[in-house]
Design a protein around this motif. Structure first.
Motif, PDB file in Angstrom:
ATOM      1  N   PRO A 112       0.754  -1.353   0.034  1.00  0.00           N
ATOM      2  CA  PRO A 112      -0.088  -0.026  -0.095  1.00  0.00           C
ATOM      3  C   PRO A 112       0.979   1.159  -0.054  1.00  0.00           C
ATOM      4  O   PRO A 112       0.566   2.329  -0.471  1.00  0.00           O
ATOM      5  CB  PRO A 112      -0.798  -0.195   1.425  1.00  0.00           C
ATOM      6  CG  PRO A 112      -0.961  -1.574   1.551  1.00  0.00           C
ATOM      7  CD  PRO A 112       0.359  -1.993   1.115  1.00  0.00           C
ATOM      8  N   GLN A 113       1.785   1.305   0.663  1.00  0.00           N
ATOM      9  CA  GLN A 113       2.902   2.421   0.743  1.00  0.00           C
ATOM     10  C   GLN A 113       3.424   2.735  -0.735  1.00  0.00           C
ATOM     11  O   GLN A 113       3.506   4.103  -1.068  1.00  0.00           O
ATOM     12  CB  GLN A 113       4.021   2.392   1.602  1.00  0.00           C
ATOM     13  CG  GLN A 113       3.687   2.110   3.153  1.00  0.00           C
ATOM     14  CD  GLN A 113       3.161   0.728   3.597  1.00  0.00           C
ATOM     15  OE1 GLN A 113       2.991  -0.103   2.651  1.00  0.00           O
ATOM     16  NE2 GLN A 113       2.580   0.407   4.670  1.00  0.00           N
ATOM     17  N   ILE A 163       1.713   1.954  -3.485  1.00  0.00           N
ATOM     18  CA  ILE A 163       0.804   2.331  -4.338  1.00  0.00           C
ATOM     19  C   ILE A 163       0.511   4.078  -3.955  1.00  0.00           C
ATOM     20  O   ILE A 163       0.147   4.929  -4.926  1.00  0.00           O
ATOM     21  CB  ILE A 163      -0.130   1.691  -4.070  1.00  0.00           C
ATOM     22  CG1 ILE A 163      -0.204   0.183  -4.729  1.00  0.00           C
ATOM     23  CG2 ILE A 163      -1.696   2.177  -4.625  1.00  0.00           C
ATOM     24  CD1 ILE A 163      -1.021  -0.911  -4.182  1.00  0.00           C
ATOM     25  N   ASP A 164       0.738   4.304  -2.760  1.00  0.00           N
ATOM     26  CA  ASP A 164       0.110   5.569  -2.397  1.00  0.00           C
ATOM     27  C   ASP A 164       1.115   6.484  -2.952  1.00  0.00           C
ATOM     28  O   ASP A 164       0.815   7.506  -3.449  1.00  0.00           O
ATOM     29  CB  ASP A 164       0.138   5.614  -0.735  1.00  0.00           C
ATOM     30  CG  ASP A 164      -0.337   6.945  -0.142  1.00  0.00           C
ATOM     31  OD1 ASP A 164      -1.355   7.350  -0.656  1.00  0.00           O
ATOM     32  OD2 ASP A 164       0.374   7.701   0.329  1.00  0.00           O
ATOM     33  N   CYS A 165       2.389   6.208  -2.602  1.00  0.00           N
ATOM     34  CA  CYS A 165       3.395   7.444  -3.221  1.00  0.00           C
ATOM     35  C   CYS A 165       3.589   7.304  -4.773  1.00  0.00           C
ATOM     36  O   CYS A 165       3.536   8.485  -5.364  1.00  0.00           O
ATOM     37  CB  CYS A 165       4.963   6.631  -2.797  1.00  0.00           C
ATOM     38  SG  CYS A 165       6.348   7.721  -3.233  1.00  0.00           S
ATOM     39  N   LEU A 217      -1.036   7.201  -6.247  1.00  0.00           N
ATOM     40  CA  LEU A 217      -2.021   8.192  -5.598  1.00  0.00           C
ATOM     41  C   LEU A 217      -1.461   9.630  -5.303  1.00  0.00           C
ATOM     42  O   LEU A 217      -2.596  10.311  -5.466  1.00  0.00           O
ATOM     43  CB  LEU A 217      -2.518   7.565  -4.440  1.00  0.00           C
ATOM     44  CG  LEU A 217      -3.242   5.965  -4.699  1.00  0.00           C
ATOM     45  CD1 LEU A 217      -3.812   5.397  -3.332  1.00  0.00           C
ATOM     46  CD2 LEU A 217      -4.326   5.951  -5.598  1.00  0.00           C
ATOM     47  N   GLY A 218      -0.191   9.771  -5.039  1.00  0.00           N
ATOM     48  CA  GLY A 218       0.317  10.771  -4.907  1.00  0.00           C
ATOM     49  C   GLY A 218      -0.044  11.785  -5.735  1.00  0.00           C
ATOM     50  O   GLY A 218      -0.445  12.852  -5.756  1.00  0.00           O
ATOM     51  N   ARG A 229      -3.702  13.260  -5.951  1.00  0.00           N
ATOM     52  CA  ARG A 229      -3.913  14.014  -4.756  1.00  0.00           C
ATOM     53  C   ARG A 229      -3.317  15.447  -5.056  1.00  0.00           C
ATOM     54  O   ARG A 229      -3.914  16.471  -5.080  1.00  0.00           O
ATOM     55  CB  ARG A 229      -2.992  13.619  -3.530  1.00  0.00           C
ATOM     56  CG  ARG A 229      -3.791  12.655  -2.681  1.00  0.00           C
ATOM     57  CD  ARG A 229      -3.558  12.604  -1.422  1.00  0.00           C
ATOM     58  NE  ARG A 229      -2.257  11.895  -1.057  1.00  0.00           N
ATOM     59  CZ  ARG A 229      -1.743  10.788  -1.319  1.00  0.00           C
ATOM     60  NH1 ARG A 229      -2.753   9.769  -1.491  1.00  0.00           N
ATOM     61  NH2 ARG A 229      -0.493  10.508  -1.250  1.00  0.00           N
ATOM     62  N   VAL A 273      -8.019   1.151  -2.345  1.00  0.00           N
ATOM     63  CA  VAL A 273      -6.896   0.295  -2.520  1.00  0.00           C
ATOM     64  C   VAL A 273      -7.170  -1.000  -2.273  1.00  0.00           C
ATOM     65  O   VAL A 273      -7.264  -1.304  -1.360  1.00  0.00           O
ATOM     66  CB  VAL A 273      -5.467   0.893  -2.135  1.00  0.00           C
ATOM     67  CG1 VAL A 273      -4.297  -0.083  -2.426  1.00  0.00           C
ATOM     68  CG2 VAL A 273      -5.128   2.268  -2.676  1.00  0.00           C
TER      69      VAL A 273
END
Length: 151
Positions: free
Chosen positions: A10-11, A13-15, A18-19, A22, A37
């Motif tokens: 997940p980290q 994917i977020d970085c 998804l970053g 945002r 996610v």
């Protein structure tokens, strides 16, 4: 937009994925929205929590997400991702960096055998391709740019 990943945490994917979304939202291009996610997770004891354990489960999860509306982008890097890549609204095969042998991956060979179109992501223009086309790239940056420009 939903993100389904089996091998990436997940980290990451977020970085990476998804970053940029945002950042775009902060710039006022779209209203604020949460992006769900679904991924496997590494537990503190070193075991893996398998939310989506195999190829059929990946495809079934993508089909379920698509049935719920919205756009499903699936990024995969192996032959066990092919069913989900084909089912997704946008399926992106992350190719390995050049190998000295120049050999294609098992996923690429399977697409060739099954006549699944493999098209460079750089050739994607908005809504072209649709389901059944598998887009290819070697770059997370190119995936992020596609998300920024299309979604």
């Amino acid at each position: 937009l939903g993100v389904l990943s089996i091998n990436w945490c997940p980290q990451l994917i977020d970085c990476v994925l998804l970053g940029p979304l945002r950042d775009r939202d902060a710039a006022g291009r779209h209203g604020d929205h949460a992006v769900p996610v679904w991924s496997n997770r590494l537990r503190l004891d070193g075991t893996v929590e398998l939310a989506v354990p195999g190829a059929d489960s990946k495809r079934d999860r993508v089909a379920s997400l698509r049935a719920g509306g919205g756009v499903v982008v699936y990024v995969g890097d192996s032959s066990t991702d092919l069913l989900a890549l084909i089912e997704a609204d946008v399926g992106i095969l992350l190719l390995r960096q050049s190998s000295s042998s120049g050999a294609s991956s098992t996923a690429e060979r399977m697409c060739d055998r099954w006549k699944v179109p493999l098209v460079p992501l750089s050739e994607r223009g908005g809504g072209d391709g649709g389901r059944g086309t598998v887009w290819t790239t070697r770059s997370w940056a190119e995936i992020a740019e596609t998300l920024r420009s299309e979604f």
